[in-house]
Design a protein around this motif. Structure first.
Motif, PDB file in Angstrom:
ATOM      1  N   GLU A 372      35.095  71.595 152.133  1.00 51.77           N
ATOM      2  CA  GLU A 372      35.527  72.879 151.905  1.00 51.77           C
ATOM      3  C   GLU A 372      36.741  73.862 152.236  1.00 51.77           C
ATOM      4  O   GLU A 372      36.359  74.940 151.890  1.00 51.77           O
ATOM      5  CB  GLU A 372      34.616  72.597 153.614  1.00 51.77           C
ATOM      6  CG  GLU A 372      33.232  71.888 154.670  1.00 51.77           C
ATOM      7  CD  GLU A 372      31.943  72.774 153.121  1.00 51.77           C
ATOM      8  OE1 GLU A 372      32.138  73.794 152.980  1.00 51.77           O
ATOM      9  OE2 GLU A 372      30.975  71.939 153.107  1.00 51.77           O
ATOM     10  N   ILE A 373      38.019  73.462 152.646  1.00 53.16           N
ATOM     11  CA  ILE A 373      38.670  74.066 151.969  1.00 53.16           C
ATOM     12  C   ILE A 373      38.904  73.560 150.837  1.00 53.16           C
ATOM     13  O   ILE A 373      39.219  75.145 150.651  1.00 53.16           O
ATOM     14  CB  ILE A 373      39.911  73.404 152.757  1.00 53.16           C
ATOM     15  CG1 ILE A 373      39.902  73.249 155.129  1.00 53.16           C
ATOM     16  CG2 ILE A 373      41.604  73.640 152.783  1.00 53.16           C
ATOM     17  CD1 ILE A 373      40.702  72.636 155.761  1.00 53.16           C
ATOM     18  N   ASP A 374      38.357  72.838 150.194  1.00 50.04           N
ATOM     19  CA  ASP A 374      39.192  72.878 149.133  1.00 50.04           C
ATOM     20  C   ASP A 374      38.101  74.083 148.039  1.00 50.04           C
ATOM     21  O   ASP A 374      38.768  74.481 146.825  1.00 50.04           O
ATOM     22  CB  ASP A 374      39.244  71.565 148.212  1.00 50.04           C
ATOM     23  CG  ASP A 374      40.309  70.315 148.632  1.00 50.04           C
ATOM     24  OD1 ASP A 374      41.311  71.368 148.715  1.00 50.04           O
ATOM     25  OD2 ASP A 374      39.285  70.050 148.310  1.00 50.04           O
ATOM     26  N   GLN A 375      37.112  74.462 148.297  1.00 49.36           N
ATOM     27  CA  GLN A 375      35.952  75.435 148.246  1.00 49.36           C
ATOM     28  C   GLN A 375      36.666  76.519 148.101  1.00 49.36           C
ATOM     29  O   GLN A 375      36.526  77.196 147.647  1.00 49.36           O
ATOM     30  CB  GLN A 375      34.586  75.114 149.099  1.00 49.36           C
ATOM     31  CG  GLN A 375      33.656  75.775 148.302  1.00 49.36           C
ATOM     32  CD  GLN A 375      31.809  75.861 149.106  1.00 49.36           C
ATOM     33  OE1 GLN A 375      31.897  74.781 149.378  1.00 49.36           O
ATOM     34  NE2 GLN A 375      31.533  76.658 148.838  1.00 49.36           N
ATOM     35  N   MET A 376      36.730  76.736 149.412  1.00 48.88           N
ATOM     36  CA  MET A 376      36.878  78.172 149.935  1.00 48.88           C
ATOM     37  C   MET A 376      38.604  78.047 149.249  1.00 48.88           C
ATOM     38  O   MET A 376      38.646  79.860 149.189  1.00 48.88           O
ATOM     39  CB  MET A 376      37.424  77.902 151.342  1.00 48.88           C
ATOM     40  CG  MET A 376      36.632  78.210 152.235  1.00 48.88           C
ATOM     41  SD  MET A 376      36.682  78.951 153.948  1.00 48.88           S
ATOM     42  CE  MET A 376      36.982  76.917 154.465  1.00 48.88           C
ATOM     43  N   LEU A 377      39.497  77.735 148.849  1.00 45.24           N
ATOM     44  CA  LEU A 377      40.227  77.978 147.991  1.00 45.24           C
ATOM     45  C   LEU A 377      40.073  78.294 146.982  1.00 45.24           C
ATOM     46  O   LEU A 377      40.982  79.269 146.013  1.00 45.24           O
ATOM     47  CB  LEU A 377      41.668  76.946 148.265  1.00 45.24           C
ATOM     48  CG  LEU A 377      42.311  76.108 149.646  1.00 45.24           C
ATOM     49  CD1 LEU A 377      43.346  75.011 149.166  1.00 45.24           C
ATOM     50  CD2 LEU A 377      43.319  77.371 149.629  1.00 45.24           C
ATOM     51  N   ALA A 378      39.654  77.124 146.278  1.00 44.65           N
ATOM     52  CA  ALA A 378      39.347  77.465 144.532  1.00 44.65           C
ATOM     53  C   ALA A 378      38.333  79.245 144.938  1.00 44.65           C
ATOM     54  O   ALA A 378      38.520  80.143 143.568  1.00 44.65           O
ATOM     55  CB  ALA A 378      38.032  76.579 144.070  1.00 44.65           C
ATOM     56  N   GLU A 379      37.552  79.766 145.719  1.00 43.32           N
ATOM     57  CA  GLU A 379      36.901  80.704 144.966  1.00 43.32           C
ATOM     58  C   GLU A 379      37.730  81.769 145.948  1.00 43.32           C
ATOM     59  O   GLU A 379      37.597  83.406 144.659  1.00 43.32           O
ATOM     60  CB  GLU A 379      35.859  81.382 146.578  1.00 43.32           C
ATOM     61  CG  GLU A 379      34.736  80.151 146.363  1.00 43.32           C
ATOM     62  CD  GLU A 379      33.624  80.285 147.516  1.00 43.32           C
ATOM     63  OE1 GLU A 379      34.144  80.348 148.980  1.00 43.32           O
ATOM     64  OE2 GLU A 379      32.637  79.615 147.942  1.00 43.32           O
ATOM     65  N   ILE A 380      39.353  82.004 146.697  1.00 45.87           N
ATOM     66  CA  ILE A 380      40.030  82.907 147.367  1.00 45.87           C
ATOM     67  C   ILE A 380      40.396  82.714 145.257  1.00 45.87           C
ATOM     68  O   ILE A 380      40.881  83.821 144.960  1.00 45.87           O
ATOM     69  CB  ILE A 380      40.515  82.133 147.855  1.00 45.87           C
ATOM     70  CG1 ILE A 380      40.244  82.517 148.763  1.00 45.87           C
ATOM     71  CG2 ILE A 380      41.883  83.066 147.524  1.00 45.87           C
ATOM     72  CD1 ILE A 380      40.721  82.092 150.111  1.00 45.87           C
ATOM     73  N   SER A 381      40.669  81.768 144.789  1.00 46.64           N
ATOM     74  CA  SER A 381      41.463  81.301 143.351  1.00 46.64           C
ATOM     75  C   SER A 381      40.517  82.039 141.887  1.00 46.64           C
ATOM     76  O   SER A 381      41.170  83.325 141.276  1.00 46.64           O
ATOM     77  CB  SER A 381      41.973  80.470 142.771  1.00 46.64           C
ATOM     78  OG  SER A 381      42.794  79.726 143.635  1.00 46.64           O
ATOM     79  N   ALA A 382      39.404  82.242 142.271  1.00 46.79           N
ATOM     80  CA  ALA A 382      38.637  82.655 141.507  1.00 46.79           C
ATOM     81  C   ALA A 382      37.828  84.224 140.766  1.00 46.79           C
ATOM     82  O   ALA A 382      37.675  84.908 140.770  1.00 46.79           O
ATOM     83  CB  ALA A 382      37.050  81.696 141.406  1.00 46.79           C
ATOM     84  N   GLY A 383      39.020  84.563 143.140  1.00 45.70           N
ATOM     85  CA  GLY A 383      38.379  85.886 143.262  1.00 45.70           C
ATOM     86  C   GLY A 383      37.207  86.070 143.702  1.00 45.70           C
ATOM     87  O   GLY A 383      36.248  87.547 143.721  1.00 45.70           O
TER      88      GLY A 383
END
Length: 697
Positions: A372-383
């Motif tokens: 879940e944390i990786d998913q949030m980090l990826a979303e933040i990076s992708a905007g």
């Protein structure tokens, strides 16, 4: 040595009972003699030799070879012939057997109805009434079938036939009649299985027999289902779970539903065990999905719900319930965590949010939480980051090979660990970074916001919605702890005493934390009387007060005030004895550290007094604040007020040898306020005014 009668009856038994009957196949009557049978057989052979067509008359078969085989059986072993006669029409001629015509008609009706009803069932019909008629007719006929069978034994006149053959037929016949229903229940539509099982039990002498037949017929179903279950269990953790669940729902559960209809779980341990085993399969698939961090679309919850409907064993039910509760709890926790990260993202920017997420990721080894944390980090990076969240907790499932039973205590601990993993993320500095909804009024202190949490603004009460605040930003107050006002359970001490105890205990906590009482004040909040855990209601409240420290001047705080560690020793607290309201005074039962003489001017205490626990050295003990006059009373004069004050305290305090009472009447300024209730102060002290420890007694 096998009995030919038993062998033949069991060979015929099944839905093909009448299609296999030699007399029906050949078109011969049940009482056809050997000569007639040979003529039919010879005519068939002649036609077959020259390839000519032949009229087979009433024969149910149009295959000359099958008709020839039927004739051969009739001409062969008379014991087998007698078996086939039981399921062929007897006709109306009773001249040779001496039977009643009614019995022949009853037999032929049973045969015709039985054959037709089996055909209807095979064609997809629902002939419930017809089945009822069949078992009723057979029941009536079998009550008096012996005489006809014995007459047939005499007429066939073969040394292989005797009265024992009749007894064997009568013993084995119920099985032959019931077997078609059993086979249809096992192989036909699942929706009909339960009805057919019920009908089978109504046939003559079949109350217990049909269950044995069902168990034998269902044995291959059990073996197949148990083998399939084992195969699926081995694949969990190695393959994607969605195809496995699809296989369970498509192949395994329908088979279990059939077994439920044939041999219900309440009556059959094997069916019951399969219920639990398939429930655990669904549980394990749900857990695998959650542990992979892919349970946000409701699949895991649906599978656990389905498992809960299947399971029978209480221990397995507890495990499934535990995992479902863990799923829901962690969904709530992780949803809140994501919302807080999203808030931080909006208020402080993506770098602050990324920093928190990376720090949280380093603190957990849970694959699902990391996913879940990786998913949030990826979303933040992708905007593409937003507050929509799909949680997936770390939960428990039986290990492979099948788990041993786990104690309730142990399972609860494993679920709790998963929950604490998520809570740890929320508590990982988040409390101090931004406002969030918090509570200081849960039943359990441990469920509240922890000490050190800062509050945005002054609460109107413990039940109101509160928001936390970044302690490094301007805020109104900070929770410094929670104090037990009474034991649990205990009678509610009344609003005044509860407030006073809260003020004293929270004030002591403020002193223990070395907070300057010239700068800071403490506000206490506790539940009302109706929520108090008095042992006679359903309340689980821990009878406590929340302590919130804030500035006396009402200005904001700009940093946290709670030290790293607090002192635990009891400390004196400066409190009033003559406040406008009794609730703002030192509580009854606490003690005054220093002698009061010299601190009174014009009937009023000139300052607050130091209040301590009575286990510490003290001068006197507060016994009460008896009301003298209600609001609106004008000053009646010193003499009356002083006399009434002494009498009110004397009535409240028992006779204590060696002790005296200090009585404080209402002070003069209080009489100027007609709205104020007037009360006295009752303090017991040693007659020699020396300090003592413990309660006065």
């Amino acid at each position: 040595m096998a009995d030919p009668i038993v062998d033949e009856l069991r060979r015929l038994a099944g839905p093909e009972l009448y299609r296999r009957n030699a007399f029906l196949i050949s078109g011969l009557r049940a009482d056809a003699d050997a000569r007639t049978t040979r003529q039919v057989a010879q005519r068939l052979r002649a036609a077959l030799e020259v390839g000519a067509d032949i009229d087979l008359g009433t024969a149910t078969s149009r295959d000359p070879h099958e008709v020839q085989a039927a004739c051969d059986l009739i001409l062969g072993d008379p014991r087998r012939r007698l078996v086939h006669e039981m399921f062929a029409p007897w006709g109306d001629d009773v001249s040779r057997c001496g039977c009643e015509s009614l019995m022949h008609r009853m037999h032929d009706s049973a045969v015709a109805a039985h054959s037709a009803t089996i055909s209807q069932e095979q064609d997809g019909g629902r002939p419930d009434e017809e089945w009822k008629a069949v078992w009723q007719i057979w029941s009536l006929f079998l009550a008096d079938a012996t005489s006809h069978l014995e007459s047939r034994v005499r007429e066939l006149d073969d040394r292989q036939l005797d009265r024992a053959a009749v007894a064997t037929i009568e013993t084995e016949l119920p099985r032959t009649l019931v077997q078609p229903l059993v086979d249809l229940a096992v192989t036909g539509p699942v929706s009909r299985a339960g009805t057919l099982v019920d009908i089978a039990g109504r046939f003559p002498n079949a109350e217990r027999l049909h269950r044995r037949l069902l168990e034998a017929a269902a044995a291959p179903l059990y073996e197949d289902l148990e083998e399939r279950r084992t195969q699926v269990a081995r694949r969990i953790g190695e393959e994607a779970v969605d195809p496995l669940v699809a296989e369970i729902e498509r192949d395994l559960l329908p088979q279990l539903r059939r077994l439920d209809a044939l041999l219900p779980a309440k009556d059959n341990h094997r069916t019951s065990a399969l219920h639990d085993q398939l429930a655990i399969l669904l549980n394990n698939c749900a857990v695998e999905l959650m542990n992979r961090g892919d349970a946000g679309d409701g699949r895991a919850e649906r599978w656990l719900d389905r498992a809960a409907k299947l399971v029978i064993d209480q221990r397995d039910r507890d495990l499934i319930t535990e995992n479902r509760e863990a799923l829901l709890e962690n969904q709530r926790a992780m949803r809140e965590f994501r919302e807080q990260v999203e808030y931080l993202f909006r208020m402080r920017g993506k770098y602050a949010a990324q920093r928190l997420l990376r720090q949280a990721r380093a603190q957990t080894s849970s694959p699902s939480v990391r996913a879940e944390i990786d998913q949030m980090l990826a979303e933040i990076s992708a905007g593409t980051f937003n507050s929509f969240y799909s949680p997936s907790p770390q939960t428990t499932r039986p290990a492979r090979p099948p788990r041993k039973p786990v104690s309730t205590k142990r399972r609860r601990r494993r679920r709790l660990v998963a929950w604490l993993l998520v809570l740890a993320l929320i508590g990982l500095g988040v409390w101090h970074w931004w406002p969030q909804k918090i509570s200081i009024a849960h039943d359990k202190i441990s469920d509240n916001a922890p000490a050190g949490t800062c509050l945005d603004e002054q609460p109107a009460g413990p039940q109101t919605g509160l928001r936390g605040s970044d302690c490094d930003s301007p805020h109104w107050g900070e929770i410094i702890g929670y104090v037990a006002i009474t034991k649990v359970p205990a009678t509610y001490p009344g609003d005044d005493q509860a407030n006073a105890l809260g003020q004293f205990l929270c004030g002591e906590k403020m002193v223990q934390q070395r907070l300057n009482d010239d700068v800071y004040d403490v506000t206490t909040l506790h539940a009302p009387a109706q929520r108090w855990n008095n042992g006679r209601n359903a309340s689980k409240y821990e009878n406590y007060a929340a302590c919130v420290v804030h500035r006396q001047d009402g200005l904001d705080l700009y940093s946290g005030v709670t030290p790293v560690a607090e002192l635990k020793d009891p400390k004196p607290v400066a409190m009033d004895l003559q406040a406008e309201k009794v609730a703002d005074n030192a509580p009854v039962g606490t003690c005054v550290r220093d002698r009061i003489n010299g601190q009174v001017t014009d009937g009023a205490l000139i300052d607050q007094v130091m209040i301590v626990r009575c286990t510490e050295w003290h001068w006197g003990q507060i016994f009460g604040y008896p009301t003298l006059y209600e609001a609106g009373q004008s000053f009646p004069g010193d003499s009356e007020v002083n006399d009434l004050s002494r009498r009110a305290c004397a009535a409240r305090i028992p006779s204590l040898p060696g002790f005296a009472t200090w009585v404080g009447p209402p002070d003069y300024p209080s009489w100027k306020d007609l709205k104020q209730v007037k009360y006295a102060i009752c303090v017991v002290h040693r007659a020699d005014n020396k300090p003592f420890k413990g309660a006065a007694k």
